[in-house]
Design a protein around this motif. Structure first.
Motif, PDB file in Angstrom:
ATOM      1  N   HIS A  31       0.785  -1.114   0.212  1.00  0.00           N
ATOM      2  CA  HIS A  31       0.114  -0.074   0.029  1.00  0.00           C
ATOM      3  C   HIS A  31       1.048   1.090   0.080  1.00  0.00           C
ATOM      4  O   HIS A  31       0.371   2.458   0.345  1.00  0.00           O
ATOM      5  CB  HIS A  31      -0.704   0.023   1.120  1.00  0.00           C
ATOM      6  N   GLU A  35       1.002   5.748   1.042  1.00  0.00           N
ATOM      7  CA  GLU A  35       1.370   6.396   2.275  1.00  0.00           C
ATOM      8  C   GLU A  35       2.546   7.266   2.402  1.00  0.00           C
ATOM      9  O   GLU A  35       3.523   7.304   1.350  1.00  0.00           O
ATOM     10  CB  GLU A  35       1.926   5.169   3.288  1.00  0.00           C
ATOM     11  N   TYR A 247     -16.900   8.903  12.645  1.00  0.00           N
ATOM     12  CA  TYR A 247     -15.396   8.537  12.793  1.00  0.00           C
ATOM     13  C   TYR A 247     -14.767   9.672  13.191  1.00  0.00           C
ATOM     14  O   TYR A 247     -13.806   9.908  13.817  1.00  0.00           O
ATOM     15  CB  TYR A 247     -14.994   7.675  11.799  1.00  0.00           C
ATOM     16  N   THR A 302      -9.556   0.617  13.691  1.00  0.00           N
ATOM     17  CA  THR A 302      -8.554   0.400  12.625  1.00  0.00           C
ATOM     18  C   THR A 302      -8.118   1.862  12.164  1.00  0.00           C
ATOM     19  O   THR A 302      -8.559   3.011  12.899  1.00  0.00           O
ATOM     20  CB  THR A 302      -9.812   0.055  11.460  1.00  0.00           C
ATOM     21  N   GLU A 304      -8.125   3.024   9.537  1.00  0.00           N
ATOM     22  CA  GLU A 304      -9.077   3.893   8.718  1.00  0.00           C
ATOM     23  C   GLU A 304     -10.097   4.797   9.617  1.00  0.00           C
ATOM     24  O   GLU A 304     -10.025   6.027   9.376  1.00  0.00           O
ATOM     25  CB  GLU A 304     -10.081   3.147   7.849  1.00  0.00           C
ATOM     26  N   HIS A 305     -10.528   4.320  10.527  1.00  0.00           N
ATOM     27  CA  HIS A 305     -11.549   5.071  11.514  1.00  0.00           C
ATOM     28  C   HIS A 305     -10.748   6.202  12.485  1.00  0.00           C
ATOM     29  O   HIS A 305     -11.259   7.047  12.462  1.00  0.00           O
ATOM     30  CB  HIS A 305     -12.117   3.786  12.541  1.00  0.00           C
ATOM     31  N   GLY A 307      -7.823   7.443  11.020  1.00  0.00           N
ATOM     32  CA  GLY A 307      -7.352   8.439  10.286  1.00  0.00           C
ATOM     33  C   GLY A 307      -5.863   8.328  10.502  1.00  0.00           C
ATOM     34  O   GLY A 307      -5.048   9.427  10.523  1.00  0.00           O
ATOM     35  N   ARG A 310      -2.245   6.295   5.420  1.00  0.00           N
ATOM     36  CA  ARG A 310      -2.730   6.894   4.257  1.00  0.00           C
ATOM     37  C   ARG A 310      -4.054   7.546   4.524  1.00  0.00           C
ATOM     38  O   ARG A 310      -4.639   8.509   3.711  1.00  0.00           O
ATOM     39  CB  ARG A 310      -2.941   5.774   3.269  1.00  0.00           C
ATOM     40  N   TYR A 311      -4.904   7.096   5.543  1.00  0.00           N
ATOM     41  CA  TYR A 311      -6.117   7.703   5.600  1.00  0.00           C
ATOM     42  C   TYR A 311      -6.193   9.157   6.641  1.00  0.00           C
ATOM     43  O   TYR A 311      -7.012   9.732   6.442  1.00  0.00           O
ATOM     44  CB  TYR A 311      -7.029   6.682   6.635  1.00  0.00           C
ATOM     45  N   GLU A 314      -7.337  12.285   4.362  1.00  0.00           N
ATOM     46  CA  GLU A 314      -8.909  12.472   4.614  1.00  0.00           C
ATOM     47  C   GLU A 314      -9.378  13.317   5.679  1.00  0.00           C
ATOM     48  O   GLU A 314     -10.480  14.132   5.692  1.00  0.00           O
ATOM     49  CB  GLU A 314      -9.725  11.384   4.673  1.00  0.00           C
TER      50      GLU A 314
END
Length: 846
Positions: A31, A35, A247, A302, A304-305, A307, A310-311, A314
């Protein structure tokens, strides 16, 4: 076999070197193109050098300014290359369609001449440069629209969204844009005017899935929609397809159009500071959750949740002052990702309904059903839920300091549960609101120390230059922490333990040669008292007087609260600085590891007395050779420790340790990083979930201190039968036997059986990353002391895959060993090759 050992070590090292070189040449995992890696912050290929002021000159007369983050896989993925080019074609067509939509409309330039509108796309190409050279991109853009200019800013072999977001940030700070915005505002003082800029990326170029392509088209279409380019309400700072506060406050998918005046409030994304501050906020939350102050129940943990990685990009677009707007009324979910509305019709721009955010409140504050229902029933739980205001405030305060405090009329106070309560707290305390909330929560954590160690050292140097230490037969030096808990019953139990320990000290040192107690050597007892009434303090003083013919007492401190239990270690450390040739003994009247609900076990008098007798015995005498720390029992799990945190240590070893109060600070930082690494999947915790004690944070650091150095060579003396420590002293001492440790179970009774651990060790891909094995220990050694054990250490023989770890650390360094081992042994399936080399090494060690 002896002669072949160096060659096997060399062969293992070569495998690791090859893997390390490959990682250096091709940074990151599968990934990694998403990143932004902190290790690359100083690399000119990731952080662009200062550029001439003409870098964005082609945007000066453009009506539509777009920044585009473009990824194309490398040459070994031909199918992926074709897919990525299709994505480019698709998005460029959407961009050109927007220009065609406004084609025919004209504007006046500064000289009153009519000039057609034009668009410019600034893009960064990440990955395969040869597959889509800049001239090919330019030709495509001009073919689609004669006034669409596409300009490549830079090529990156590996990078993430941060490089292009940085260009957005730089563009909005450029002299031309700042001057243009100022001039526009001077002409129209009734409203605020600002250049708007579009950010897009090539979603679906890495994961070519139907829903990704559909979602990309929808986000691109929304960001280019007239209501996003020129919102009906100019208060809107950022516009996108959907605005969410679930989130985190964010625009799902991270494509948007934003005001440059708003962008200028944000932290530069590609300089490392945003990532550092964002990570620190996450570490603080994880620590507060560990100690029961905050929670995150609405969904699973996670990156993602939360942030991260790579998240995080957002989250970058969100400043606490944001006034968001959106064009979709549908939520991000199965239907919209299939391009259908609730009636199953194709969902296109004609179904858009612009509005200021946030809307869709029920969906935004949704989450897992049962936790959501529990939150709805409790104002207190809402007040402490990370996914509501606490998480956002933590991030904003870390990122922007005082500028991170939302205004009193902000929409966040109205739309989040417990908003009014937080509004009042923030209004009164500002950026200190979180700290006040923590303090008012009566948290379980506290420092084990009351003084600054550096201020204490000099004042006590003379104290330790005593006559008792200079005799031909110097006293046995004991440092004693006495704790009295607040409740009356436990208070009495604590005093019982003190009396039993004084009896043990008075008996002297047990000599296994003569099978008798040697009472010739006196005991020089330095002690501190934490908690307790004046009556209890007098009781200790009376014990000192009663036994003064063999025990010389020196009180070093009295502290009001029982929790100040670490100062005695500061004194012990200072003593060893003054007397490096001495040995020291540390004892305490309370067994650590038990909560207030199990206070009876904390003051198990027979066990406390037995453990005291063991560390006092003549055989438990450390040296600089075979054993430098001795205790009743030594266990490597869940951390390297001695039963009761009682031990006898050589001052030569102690002097290599960090000062205890400094050690606590370092362990707090390490605990936060360990929680973060576990969240990212770098470590496993299958043997035991993380808790405040196993991580050694705050008051629990005192248990970790003595075993923390990589030069630790432990030994113990207690009988192998664990129940012996509950027997009378005279029955136990005859069975004392000194031996290098570890020699008994991996962990204290009741924690982990040998059978359970044996089964776990067979799961090599998990055990390799288990924090309580070498993964966590190497991490801590490196952070605390910037070294690892030498080749003669017991750790390489005792922990699973020790020879592999030893070689990986020597080859790539402690900081990279976990990742290198994981990539070499697990992901590439090199276990077999490594085992063939490592197993003979293990046999030779045996």
């Amino acid at each position: 076999l002896k002669d072949s050992r160096p060659w096997r070590i060399f062969a293992i090292a070569l495998i690791f070197v090859a893997t390390a070189l490959r990682r250096m040449l091709y940074q990151g995992d599968e990934h990694s193109h998403f990143e932004f890696l902190t290790s690359l912050v100083l690399d000119n290929d990731v952080v662009p050098r200062e550029v001439p002021s003409t870098k964005y000159a082609s945007a000066e007369d453009a009506h539509l300014v777009i920044f585009y983050n473009l990824y194309i896989p490398h040459d070994d993925d031909s199918e992926g290359v074709v897919n990525a080019i299709n994505v480019i074609d698709d998005q460029m067509e959407q961009i050109s369609s927007e220009l065609h939509r406004i084609e025919g409309r004209v504007i006046d330039d500064d000289n009153g001449n009519k000039k057609e509108k034009r668009g410019v796309v600034f893009y960064n190409l990440i990955g395969n440069e040869a597959a889509f050279p800049s001239d090919k991109m330019s030709d495509l853009c001009h073919k689609l629209h004669p006034r669409l200019e596409c300009k490549r800013l830079q090529h990156y072999h590996e990078a993430g969204e941060a490089v292009t977001l940085q260009d957005v940030h730089d563009f909005c700070h450029s002299d031309h844009v700042v001057g243009k915005d100022a001039a526009a505002n001077n002409q129209n003082t009734s409203t605020s005017s600002s250049t708007r800029v579009v950010y897009l990326h090539s979603k679906g170029s890495y994961h070519s899935q139907p829903e990704n392509h559909i979602w990309r088209r929808q986000m691109t279409s929304a960001s280019l929609h007239p209501d996003c380019l020129n919102p009906p309400d100019d208060r809107c700072d950022v516009c996108s397809a959907q605005f969410y506060i679930k989130y985190a406050i964010m625009f799902p998918g991270n494509m948007w159009t934003a005001k440059c005046s708003y962008i200028r409030r944000l932290i530069p994304p590609n300089k490392g500071e945003y990532e550092r501050r964002k990570t620190e906020s996450m570490k603080q939350f994880l620590m507060l959750r560990l100690w029961g102050v905050l929670q995150a129940t609405l969904d699973t943990d996670t990156v993602e949740h939360f942030g991260l990685d790579r998240y995080q990009w957002e989250h970058w677009i969100v400043h606490p002052s944001i006034q968001p707007c959106e064009v979709h009324t549908m939520d991000v979910g199965p239907r919209i990702l299939l391009g259908k509305d609730p009636e199953g019709r194709t969902f296109g721009p004609e179904y858009y309904d612009w509005g200021m955010g946030p809307r869709r409140i029920k969906v935004n504050l949704g989450g897992l059903r049962i936790p959501r229902l529990k939150l709805e029933e409790s104002d207190e739980l809402q007040f402490r839920e990370y996914y509501y205001l606490p998480g956002n405030l933590l991030k904003w305060f870390h990122l922007y300091g005082s500028d991170g405090v939302p205004s009193q009329d902000s929409w966040v106070w109205r739309h989040f549960q417990a908003g009014q309560r937080w509004k009042e707290l923030v209004g009164q305390y500002g950026v200190n609101a979180i700290d006040v909330m923590v303090e008012n929560s009566n948290p379980r954590f506290h420092s084990a120390f009351a003084t600054n160690h550096s201020e204490m050292v000099e004042s006590h140097m003379k104290l330790f230059d005593e006559e008792d230490l200079s005799q031909s037969n110097p006293s046995v030096v004991v440092f004693y922490q006495i704790s009295f808990p607040p409740d009356i019953h436990s208070n009495e139990k604590a005093l019982d333990a003190v009396e039993a320990q004084f009896d043990a000290l008075y008996m002297g040192q047990y000599d296994n040669v003569t099978n008798a107690f040697d009472q010739k050597q006196k005991v020089l007892l330095y002690y501190t008292i934490s908690g307790g009434s004046s009556q209890k303090i007098d009781s200790v003083s009376n014990l000192c007087k009663e036994k003064s013919d063999r025990i010389t007492c020196r009180q070093l401190g009295k502290y009001d609260t029982e929790g100040t239990c670490g100062e005695i270690l500061n004194h012990l450390y200072t003593f060893c600085i003054a007397k490096p040739s001495f040995n020291v003994i540390h004892i305490t009247n309370r067994l650590p590891g038990y909560t207030y609900k199990a206070m009876e076990k904390s003051f198990n008098v027979p066990k406390i007395q037995a453990t005291t007798t063991a560390v006092m015995s003549k055989m438990c005498r450390p040296s600089e050779d075979a054993c430098n720390v001795c205790g009743a029992e030594f266990y490597p799990l869940p951390f390297l420790h001695f039963t009761g945190n009682m031990f006898s240590a050589s001052c030569g070893y102690v002097n290599n340790l960090l000062p205890p109060s400094t050690f606590e600070e370092q362990m707090n930082d390490i605990a936060g990083d360990a929680l973060l690494a576990h969240l990212r999947g770098d470590y496993t915790t299958k043997l035991n979930p993380f808790n405040e004690r196993t991580l050694g944070s705050y008051q629990h650091s005192v248990e970790h201190w003595i075993g923390s150095h990589p030069d630790l060579r432990p030994c113990d003396v207690a009988p192998m039968e664990t129940d012996k420590l509950d027997e009378p002293i005279l029955n136990q001492v005859k069975e004392y036997s000194l031996s290098l440790a570890p020699r008994r179970g991996s962990a204290p009774p009741g924690y982990l059986t040998n059978e359970e651990e044996s089964k776990f060790r067979l799961k090599r891909e998990v055990a390799l990353r288990e924090y309580y094995y070498l993964a966590g220990n190497v991490f801590c050694w490196h952070r605390l002391y910037e070294k690892v054990p030498d080749g003669s250490s017991w750790v390489w023989r005792w922990f699973p895959d020790g020879p592999l770890w030893e070689t990986a650390v020597k080859t790539s360094g402690a900081a990279d060993a976990v990742g290198l081992l994981w990539e070499t042994a697990v992901k590439t399936g090199a276990y077999v090759a490594l085992d063939e080399l490592a197993n003979p090494l293990i046999s030779e060690e045996a």
